[in-house]
Enzyme design. Structure first.
Site, PDB file in Angstrom:
ATOM      1  N   ARG A  80       0.836  -1.190   0.000  1.00 47.51           N
ATOM      2  CA  ARG A  80       0.000   0.000   0.000  1.00 47.51           C
ATOM      3  C   ARG A  80       0.872   1.241   0.000  1.00 47.51           C
ATOM      4  O   ARG A  80       1.932   1.263   0.638  1.00 47.51           O
ATOM      5  CB  ARG A  80      -0.888   0.033   1.259  1.00 47.51           C
ATOM      6  CG  ARG A  80      -2.082  -0.895   1.195  1.00 47.51           C
ATOM      7  CD  ARG A  80      -2.965  -0.745   2.422  1.00 47.51           C
ATOM      8  NE  ARG A  80      -2.321  -1.209   3.626  1.00 47.51           N
ATOM      9  CZ  ARG A  80      -1.735  -0.446   4.518  1.00 47.51           C
ATOM     10  NH1 ARG A  80      -1.725   0.872   4.371  1.00 47.51           N
ATOM     11  NH2 ARG A  80      -1.174  -0.965   5.582  1.00 47.51           N
ATOM     12  N   TYR A 208      -1.608  -3.435  -6.847  1.00 47.16           N
ATOM     13  CA  TYR A 208      -1.382  -4.142  -5.583  1.00 47.16           C
ATOM     14  C   TYR A 208      -2.680  -4.169  -4.762  1.00 47.16           C
ATOM     15  O   TYR A 208      -3.344  -3.125  -4.598  1.00 47.16           O
ATOM     16  CB  TYR A 208      -0.258  -3.485  -4.756  1.00 47.16           C
ATOM     17  CG  TYR A 208      -0.259  -4.025  -3.344  1.00 47.16           C
ATOM     18  CD1 TYR A 208       0.239  -5.307  -3.079  1.00 47.16           C
ATOM     19  CD2 TYR A 208      -0.844  -3.323  -2.292  1.00 47.16           C
ATOM     20  CE1 TYR A 208       0.165  -5.849  -1.806  1.00 47.16           C
ATOM     21  CE2 TYR A 208      -0.918  -3.851  -1.018  1.00 47.16           C
ATOM     22  CZ  TYR A 208      -0.414  -5.118  -0.782  1.00 47.16           C
ATOM     23  OH  TYR A 208      -0.489  -5.657   0.482  1.00 47.16           O
ATOM     24  N   LYS A 217      -9.764  -2.161   1.797  1.00 51.16           N
ATOM     25  CA  LYS A 217      -9.361  -0.998   2.599  1.00 51.16           C
ATOM     26  C   LYS A 217     -10.169   0.243   2.222  1.00 51.16           C
ATOM     27  O   LYS A 217     -10.507   1.053   3.082  1.00 51.16           O
ATOM     28  CB  LYS A 217      -7.873  -0.733   2.405  1.00 51.16           C
ATOM     29  CG  LYS A 217      -6.981  -1.901   2.769  1.00 51.16           C
ATOM     30  CD  LYS A 217      -7.162  -2.298   4.202  1.00 51.16           C
ATOM     31  CE  LYS A 217      -6.331  -3.510   4.569  1.00 51.16           C
ATOM     32  NZ  LYS A 217      -6.562  -3.905   5.963  1.00 51.16           N
ATOM     33  N   HIS A 237     -10.514  -2.069  11.673  1.00 50.83           N
ATOM     34  CA  HIS A 237      -9.459  -2.949  11.166  1.00 50.83           C
ATOM     35  C   HIS A 237      -9.247  -4.068  12.198  1.00 50.83           C
ATOM     36  O   HIS A 237      -8.251  -4.099  12.904  1.00 50.83           O
ATOM     37  CB  HIS A 237      -8.183  -2.109  10.994  1.00 50.83           C
ATOM     38  CG  HIS A 237      -7.107  -2.763  10.205  1.00 50.83           C
ATOM     39  ND1 HIS A 237      -5.788  -2.362  10.282  1.00 50.83           N
ATOM     40  CD2 HIS A 237      -7.134  -3.772   9.298  1.00 50.83           C
ATOM     41  CE1 HIS A 237      -5.063  -3.103   9.467  1.00 50.83           C
ATOM     42  NE2 HIS A 237      -5.847  -3.959   8.864  1.00 50.83           N
ATOM     43  N   SER A 259      -1.423  -3.760  10.305  1.00 48.13           N
ATOM     44  CA  SER A 259      -1.150  -4.663   9.189  1.00 48.13           C
ATOM     45  C   SER A 259       0.093  -5.509   9.473  1.00 48.13           C
ATOM     46  O   SER A 259       1.088  -5.004   9.996  1.00 48.13           O
ATOM     47  CB  SER A 259      -0.897  -3.848   7.926  1.00 48.13           C
ATOM     48  OG  SER A 259      -1.942  -2.935   7.741  1.00 48.13           O
ATOM     49  N   ARG A 378       1.715 -12.166  -0.767  1.00 48.73           N
ATOM     50  CA  ARG A 378       0.372 -12.394  -0.232  1.00 48.73           C
ATOM     51  C   ARG A 378      -0.296 -13.639  -0.796  1.00 48.73           C
ATOM     52  O   ARG A 378       0.016 -14.069  -1.911  1.00 48.73           O
ATOM     53  CB  ARG A 378      -0.522 -11.197  -0.597  1.00 48.73           C
ATOM     54  CG  ARG A 378      -0.087  -9.866   0.014  1.00 48.73           C
ATOM     55  CD  ARG A 378      -0.486  -9.792   1.453  1.00 48.73           C
ATOM     56  NE  ARG A 378      -0.088  -8.556   2.115  1.00 48.73           N
ATOM     57  CZ  ARG A 378      -0.814  -7.951   3.040  1.00 48.73           C
ATOM     58  NH1 ARG A 378      -1.975  -8.444   3.406  1.00 48.73           N
ATOM     59  NH2 ARG A 378      -0.385  -6.864   3.628  1.00 48.73           N
TER      60      ARG A 378
END
Ligand code: OXD
Ligand code: MN
Length: 593
Positions: A80, A208, A217, A237, A259, A378
């Protein structure tokens, strides 16, 4: 409408608002083709085959990883980008000091310029999606227009994608309008812009996940938090899990960690054998939407339908359930690739391969300097792959939350666990949360930054007003969840972790559950309630002593004086929107130290 193979790519909604908006965006972006996704399995197969043909996905070894695919992103586009993320409210003050801001008019003009003709020679995928279980009063509909097949396929995993979204929407105009243009992936033109007052998102120049899977998000947190304040709910979150006791008693817990700090691992925790008959099941691993119910409890749903998790470090010790989750029907992004079309990453079980291709496609051996898998590589996997998926994950009403846990990655200062004295103190714990930064965002890895409620990169409005919303909503929650703070990452003087973590975190969870049910004693300290060694289960933890536990729980006055100083620095930044209740809490904290 009955879906048939022939419907592939054709418009399947009669909603005029959707049709008109798509027509307008087609006029702007000029794609060669428009593919309206319907979310059927046949469509998924066809689009996956097309992605393989185009080299966007590579089919992995069917024997070892059935239904799995491999994707490599542009090396300049792996996380991000918070510097390129904007909240475009009418007034800058509404976005507040923790967000980048540009006036909507100016941002629309800039992005319309970028998007104009940007899909020439490309296909626009119209991706309708539902965030939340079908028919949930909390669910929201979004439509993402994207020129990335990878995004269209990933949205099919991460959300309830397709016709189901149109069914929830009906003839309404209430849907999130999301436009994603990859452009040439030039970081200079990368921009993720949110227009909360229009319920709209435009993301350009990236491919991404966190920047482009707009349901996650962008809608579920940034726009969601804005809508939540207007409509009286929380977009957070947070993972959501269920702890089931041998008696069958179920306790629902939500936890906010920044995160790449272990939300997925915690949400899928396997209790050690010592906790015979205890079970943890997952409702969500990243995002919670929570609303006060008519019975005075706080109810939570997971708006997502899949997990977009960090791969490195995942193994049969850290998260055996995740190893099963990603053993089939998963998209891997930016991990290493072996010659037999298997995948590898740092921290996987077993020895590294003698040779493979790293995440950039370069030859790699164990003596290479660089990592084989990108630290923010990921997996994208459907939640139905999760062997411990809670049946409640599909409950439209959500689950009543008994405990909220805040936690950061802190080498020092923060004990393993403590409990807030009351709701406002709990809001203070969340508001002042600090954490060492990780690879999930570009830049700054390792530095401690204030990350209130793990929402620093995700709060879609003024952070001070967000704290006010937390304080205000308390009035509607007659039975508020108890609030806790945890830290799995405290280190000793030699830099070794003091706590084994992973499955052993069940010990902390058990204490939290017992506190919620009034079953465990706690000692009062200047920072909150802490477990007495008597009430914290350290049995069958070989080699772990009571002294070590005391070291983990130690409260250093010197460290805490420094800590409250940092709270003050952060609070100053939020002035004048900071609720006075939090300033009083800070005063109280200082006086107790
Ligand atoms: C995520 C993140 O991808 O928080 O979940 O960055
Ligand atoms: Mn996250």
């Amino acid at each position: 409408m009955i879906m048939t193979e022939e419907c592939f790519g054709r418009c399947t909604t009669g909603n005029q608002f959707v049709r008109e908006w798509v027509a307008e965006m087609v006029k702007l972006c000029h794609p060669d083709q428009v593919h309206w996704c319907n979310g059927s399995p046949g469509e998924r197969n066809a689009l996956t085959a097309e992605a393989v043909r185009k080299g966007i996905l590579l089919k992995l070894n069917e024997q070892k990883l059935p239904g799995c695919y491999y994707h490599r992103s542009n090396p300049n586009d792996v996380a991000r980008v918070e510097q390129a993320t904007f909240i475009c409210t009418k007034d800058q003050e509404e976005a507040g000091p923790t967000n980048n801001w540009l006036a909507p008019k100016e941002m629309y003009a800039r992005l319309r310029g970028y998007c104009s003709g940007a899909m020439r020679g490309r296909t626009m995928y119209v991706v309708p999606y539902l965030m939340g279980p079908p028919s949930s009063p909390l669910a929201k509909v979004g439509i993402e227009l994207t020129d990335s097949l990878y995004v269209a396929l990933s949205m099919g995993v991460m959300t309830r994608m397709g016709q189901i979204a149109y069914e929830q929407l009906g003839d309404d105009d209430e849907f999130n309008r999301g436009l994603h243009c990859m452009l040439d992936l030039n970081p200079e033109r990368r921009c993720i812009a949110h227009f909360p007052q229009d319920n709209a998102i435009i993301s350009v120049g990236s491919n991404y996940g966190g920047n482009v899977l707009l349901g996650k998000k962008c809608l579920a947190l940034r726009i969601g938090s804005y809508l939540g304040r207007q409509e009286g709910w929380f977009a957070e979150h947070m993972l959501i899990l269920c702890v089931e006791a041998p008696s069958g008693e179920k306790t629902y817990v939500a936890a906010a960690f920044p995160s790449a700090c272990g939300k997925t691992n915690f949400a899928m925790l396997i209790p050690p054998t010592h906790f015979k008959g205890w079970k943890v099941t997952t409702i969500g691993d990243d995002i919670a939407w929570m609303k006060p119910g008519t019975d005075g409890r706080l109810y939570a749903i997971n708006p997502e339908a899949g997990y977009f998790g960090v791969v490195p470090g995942t193994n049969s010790k850290s998260n055996p359930n995740a190893m099963q989750l990603i053993s089939h029907d998963t998209i891997y992004t930016n991990v290493a690739l072996t010659s037999d079309l298997d995948v590898w990453w740092e921290g996987k079980d077993g020895p590294p391969p003698d040779e493979c291709l790293d995440w950039k496609g370069e030859p790699w051996t164990p003596s290479s300097k660089n990592k084989a898998a990108h630290p923010n590589s990921r997996f994208t996997a459907p939640m139905t792959n999760n062997p411990v998926l809670a049946s409640e994950a599909n409950d439209p009403q959500g689950v009543p939350i008994s405990a909220i846990i805040f936690g950061g990655r802190r080498s020092d200062t923060m004990p393993l666990v403590y409990q807030a004295f009351d709701w406002i103190h709990g809001v203070y714990l969340g508001a002042t949360m600090g954490s060492e930064m990780t690879a999930a965002a570009v830049g700054g890895a390792g530095q401690v930054r204030r990350d209130p409620m793990a929402m620093l990169p995700f709060c879609g409005y003024n952070m001070g007003d967000y704290f006010r919303h937390w304080i205000n909503l308390h009035r509607l929650i007659k039975h508020p969840p108890r609030v806790f703070h945890v830290n799995w990452f405290r280190k000793d003087k030699r830099g070794e972790f003091l706590w084994p973590g992973f499955g052993e975190n069940m010990r902390v969870l058990k204490w939290i559950v017992d506190r919620c049910h009034g079953r465990a004693e706690a000692n009062e300290t200047p920072i909150g309630w802490v477990p007495s060694p008597k009430t914290f289960d350290l049995n069958e933890l070989p080699g772990f002593t009571v002294e070590q536990f005391e070291q983990l729980q130690a409260i250093s006055h010197e460290e805490w004086h420094r800590e409250v100083q940092l709270h003050d620095e952060f609070f100053l930044k939020l002035h004048p929107h900071l609720p006075k209740e939090l300033i009083f809490e800070r005063e109280l904290q200082i006086s107790r130290l």
